[in-house]
Scaffold this motif. Structure first.
Motif, PDB file in Angstrom:
ATOM      1  N   ASP A  88      34.529 -10.049  -3.235  1.00 17.33           N
ATOM      2  CA  ASP A  88      34.527  -9.020  -4.280  1.00 17.33           C
ATOM      3  C   ASP A  88      33.123  -8.515  -4.636  1.00 17.33           C
ATOM      4  OD1 ASP A  88      37.246  -9.050  -4.389  1.00 17.33           O
ATOM      5  OD2 ASP A  88      37.395 -10.206  -6.224  1.00 17.33           O
ATOM      6  N   PRO A  89      32.523  -7.668  -3.778  1.00 21.61           N
ATOM      7  CA  PRO A  89      31.116  -7.290  -3.939  1.00 21.61           C
ATOM      8  C   PRO A  89      30.832  -6.396  -5.147  1.00 21.61           C
ATOM      9  CG  PRO A  89      32.094  -6.107  -2.093  1.00 21.61           C
ATOM     10  CD  PRO A  89      33.105  -7.106  -2.540  1.00 21.61           C
ATOM     11  N   PHE A  90      30.105  -6.965  -6.115  1.00 24.49           N
ATOM     12  CA  PHE A  90      29.654  -6.234  -7.311  1.00 24.49           C
ATOM     13  C   PHE A  90      28.178  -6.539  -7.514  1.00 24.49           C
ATOM     14  CE2 PHE A  90      28.526  -5.919 -11.729  1.00 24.49           C
ATOM     15  CZ  PHE A  90      29.067  -4.710 -12.115  1.00 24.49           C
ATOM     16  N   ILE A 126      26.094 -10.519   6.379  1.00 29.23           N
ATOM     17  CA  ILE A 126      27.483 -10.722   5.975  1.00 29.23           C
ATOM     18  C   ILE A 126      28.396 -10.424   7.165  1.00 29.23           C
ATOM     19  CG2 ILE A 126      29.316 -10.011   4.397  1.00 29.23           C
ATOM     20  CD1 ILE A 126      26.985 -11.495   3.060  1.00 29.23           C
ATOM     21  N   ASP A 127      29.272 -11.361   7.480  1.00 30.56           N
ATOM     22  CA  ASP A 127      30.171 -11.196   8.621  1.00 30.56           C
ATOM     23  C   ASP A 127      31.525 -10.621   8.225  1.00 30.56           C
ATOM     24  OD1 ASP A 127      28.667 -12.464  10.958  1.00 30.56           O
ATOM     25  OD2 ASP A 127      28.491 -14.005   9.414  1.00 30.56           O
ATOM     26  N   ALA A 128      31.996 -10.897   7.014  1.00 31.31           N
ATOM     27  CA  ALA A 128      33.304 -10.408   6.579  1.00 31.31           C
ATOM     28  C   ALA A 128      33.335 -10.386   5.058  1.00 31.31           C
ATOM     29  CB  ALA A 128      34.430 -11.289   7.121  1.00 31.31           C
ATOM     30  N   VAL A 129      34.165  -9.499   4.509  1.00 29.15           N
ATOM     31  CA  VAL A 129      34.299  -9.356   3.060  1.00 29.15           C
ATOM     32  C   VAL A 129      35.738  -9.636   2.658  1.00 29.15           C
ATOM     33  CG1 VAL A 129      34.169  -7.760   1.101  1.00 29.15           C
ATOM     34  CG2 VAL A 129      32.423  -7.674   2.891  1.00 29.15           C
ATOM     35  N   LEU A 130      35.922 -10.472   1.635  1.00 25.73           N
ATOM     36  CA  LEU A 130      37.238 -10.704   1.041  1.00 25.73           C
ATOM     37  C   LEU A 130      37.290  -9.883  -0.244  1.00 25.73           C
ATOM     38  CD1 LEU A 130      37.528 -14.594   1.438  1.00 25.73           C
ATOM     39  CD2 LEU A 130      38.291 -12.805   3.009  1.00 25.73           C
ATOM     40  N   LEU A 131      38.063  -8.808  -0.225  1.00 22.77           N
ATOM     41  CA  LEU A 131      38.138  -7.878  -1.352  1.00 22.77           C
ATOM     42  C   LEU A 131      39.520  -7.960  -1.975  1.00 22.77           C
ATOM     43  CD1 LEU A 131      36.991  -5.516  -3.038  1.00 22.77           C
ATOM     44  CD2 LEU A 131      37.804  -3.978  -1.234  1.00 22.77           C
ATOM     45  N   SER A 132      39.584  -8.412  -3.231  1.00 24.22           N
ATOM     46  CA  SER A 132      40.890  -8.586  -3.863  1.00 24.22           C
ATOM     47  C   SER A 132      41.418  -7.299  -4.474  1.00 24.22           C
ATOM     48  CB  SER A 132      40.838  -9.700  -4.922  1.00 24.22           C
ATOM     49  OG  SER A 132      40.015  -9.354  -6.013  1.00 24.22           O
ATOM     50  N   HIS A 133      40.526  -6.451  -5.020  1.00 27.94           N
ATOM     51  CA  HIS A 133      40.983  -5.223  -5.675  1.00 27.94           C
ATOM     52  C   HIS A 133      39.965  -4.108  -5.467  1.00 27.94           C
ATOM     53  CE1 HIS A 133      43.630  -8.065  -7.723  1.00 27.94           C
ATOM     54  NE2 HIS A 133      44.408  -7.040  -7.970  1.00 27.94           N
ATOM     55  N   GLU A 134      40.360  -3.096  -4.744  1.00 26.07           N
ATOM     56  CA  GLU A 134      39.482  -1.951  -4.496  1.00 26.07           C
ATOM     57  C   GLU A 134      39.319  -1.082  -5.736  1.00 26.07           C
ATOM     58  OE1 GLU A 134      38.655   2.206  -3.655  1.00 26.07           O
ATOM     59  OE2 GLU A 134      40.620   1.395  -4.242  1.00 26.07           O
ATOM     60  N   HIS A 157      39.265  -2.124  -9.045  1.00 27.52           N
ATOM     61  CA  HIS A 157      38.697  -2.781 -10.218  1.00 27.52           C
ATOM     62  C   HIS A 157      37.178  -2.724 -10.121  1.00 27.52           C
ATOM     63  CE1 HIS A 157      42.425  -5.560 -11.068  1.00 27.52           C
ATOM     64  NE2 HIS A 157      42.707  -4.267 -11.106  1.00 27.52           N
ATOM     65  N   PRO A 158      36.493  -2.084 -11.074  1.00 27.66           N
ATOM     66  CA  PRO A 158      35.038  -1.939 -10.945  1.00 27.66           C
ATOM     67  C   PRO A 158      34.285  -3.256 -10.950  1.00 27.66           C
ATOM     68  CG  PRO A 158      35.775  -1.241 -13.127  1.00 27.66           C
ATOM     69  CD  PRO A 158      37.003  -1.431 -12.298  1.00 27.66           C
ATOM     70  N   ASP A 159      34.867  -4.334 -11.535  1.00 25.69           N
ATOM     71  CA  ASP A 159      34.157  -5.613 -11.519  1.00 25.69           C
ATOM     72  C   ASP A 159      34.413  -6.397 -10.240  1.00 25.69           C
ATOM     73  OD1 ASP A 159      36.790  -6.011 -12.304  1.00 25.69           O
ATOM     74  OD2 ASP A 159      36.327  -7.698 -13.619  1.00 25.69           O
ATOM     75  N   ASN A 160      35.251  -5.859  -9.343  1.00 16.36           N
ATOM     76  CA  ASN A 160      35.455  -6.452  -8.025  1.00 16.36           C
ATOM     77  C   ASN A 160      34.787  -5.637  -6.921  1.00 16.36           C
ATOM     78  OD1 ASN A 160      38.386  -6.947  -9.551  1.00 16.36           O
ATOM     79  ND2 ASN A 160      37.514  -8.754  -8.577  1.00 16.36           N
ATOM     80  N   THR A 197      30.204 -12.615 -11.599  1.00 20.78           N
ATOM     81  CA  THR A 197      31.619 -12.240 -11.730  1.00 20.78           C
ATOM     82  C   THR A 197      32.421 -12.927 -10.619  1.00 20.78           C
ATOM     83  OG1 THR A 197      30.789 -10.132 -12.593  1.00 20.78           O
ATOM     84  CG2 THR A 197      33.140 -10.328 -12.310  1.00 20.78           C
ATOM     85  N   ALA A 198      33.122 -12.165  -9.777  1.00 20.94           N
ATOM     86  CA  ALA A 198      33.889 -12.780  -8.681  1.00 20.94           C
ATOM     87  C   ALA A 198      33.167 -12.659  -7.351  1.00 20.94           C
ATOM     88  CB  ALA A 198      35.268 -12.129  -8.590  1.00 20.94           C
ATOM     89  N   THR A 199      31.873 -12.394  -7.394  1.00 23.71           N
ATOM     90  CA  THR A 199      31.076 -12.183  -6.190  1.00 23.71           C
ATOM     91  C   THR A 199      30.367 -13.466  -5.787  1.00 23.71           C
ATOM     92  OG1 THR A 199      30.680  -9.905  -6.927  1.00 23.71           O
ATOM     93  CG2 THR A 199      29.318 -10.726  -5.127  1.00 23.71           C
TER      94      THR A 199
END
Length: 230
Positions: A32-34, A65-73, A75-78, A17-19
């Motif tokens: 976007d951890p999924f 993992i040093d940092a996470v870029l999360l676009s949408h908290e 959205h279940p697929d993000n 997906t976007a991960t």
């Protein structure tokens, strides 16, 4: 393909997906951890969402993992429950001082917002250098967003060497939330990016344009050899 002034080592590993992991000179971002397995379902307000492919990596197979870029908290697929476990774990994980210092040099990761919605991240640092025209070298991650003409403003300040873009014309509760191939090609031209890495074009039944359709539109719109497939 990349700017001759950009000499940093970048490795992108698409997980699903976007991960993806984005390793920049040994500092690793996660997008976007999924991590839910195939067959998992999620209930939205109007319908049930289904995922039908396993992520390429499990949580226990991830590098540090040093940092996470999360676009949408929301959205279940993000961000799924397994992703939330990873975020919770990050708060408790001490990092070596040397890695902290290197991560601070990459602290130029910032979200691009329009009307309270995140429509992309620009990752930059002085270590990336400057393009011949004076713009700062940077990496762009779109997350879930539709095409917006005002995103062309990113190219005014930054020379985008790699753009990671979410595709598939996903719809949720009647709203289009990601781009199709033509929109992504247009954004690619607006950003004046060197390379395009397509993501988010498989695994879910609310994606309305399959991968074949995406790449046919790329062919028609002309990103051509600038498209990188992981």
């Amino acid at each position: 393909m990349l700017s001759s002034t950009f000499t940093n080592k970048v490795t992108i590993t698409h997980i699903g997906t976007a991960t993806a992991t984005l390793d920049i000179d040994g500092i690793t971002f996660l997008t976007d951890p999924f991590f839910s397995p195939a067959g998992t379902t999620f209930q939205s307000s109007n319908h049930t969402l289904h995922t039908y492919e396993n992520p390429a990596l499990r949580l226990d197979q991830l590098p540090p993992i040093d940092a996470v870029l999360l676009s949408h908290e929301n959205h279940p697929d993000n961000l799924d429950e397994l992703g939330r476990q990873l975020l919770d774990g990050r708060r408790a994980q001490p990092r070596a001082p040397a890695r902290h210092a290197r991560l601070r040099r990459l602290a130029g990761a910032r979200g691009t917002h329009r009307r309270q919605a995140c429509v992309g991240f620009v990752v930059h640092t002085a270590d990336f250098g400057v393009a011949p025209d004076g713009r700062l070298n940077a990496i762009y991650f779109s997350g879930d967003t539709v095409y917006r003409g005002d995103l062309a403003q990113v190219a005014e300040k930054y020379h985008v060497v790699v753009a990671l873009v979410s595709l598939e014309k996903a719809t949720l509760d009647g709203l289009e939330i990601t781009m199709d191939g033509r929109q992504a090609a247009r954004l690619f031209r607006d950003l004046k990016a060197d390379a395009l890495v397509p993501m988010h074009y498989e695994s879910w039944d609310h994606f309305t344009q399959n991968g074949e359709g995406v790449f046919k539109e790329f062919e028609a719109e002309g990103p051509g050899k600038a498209v990188e497939i992981n």
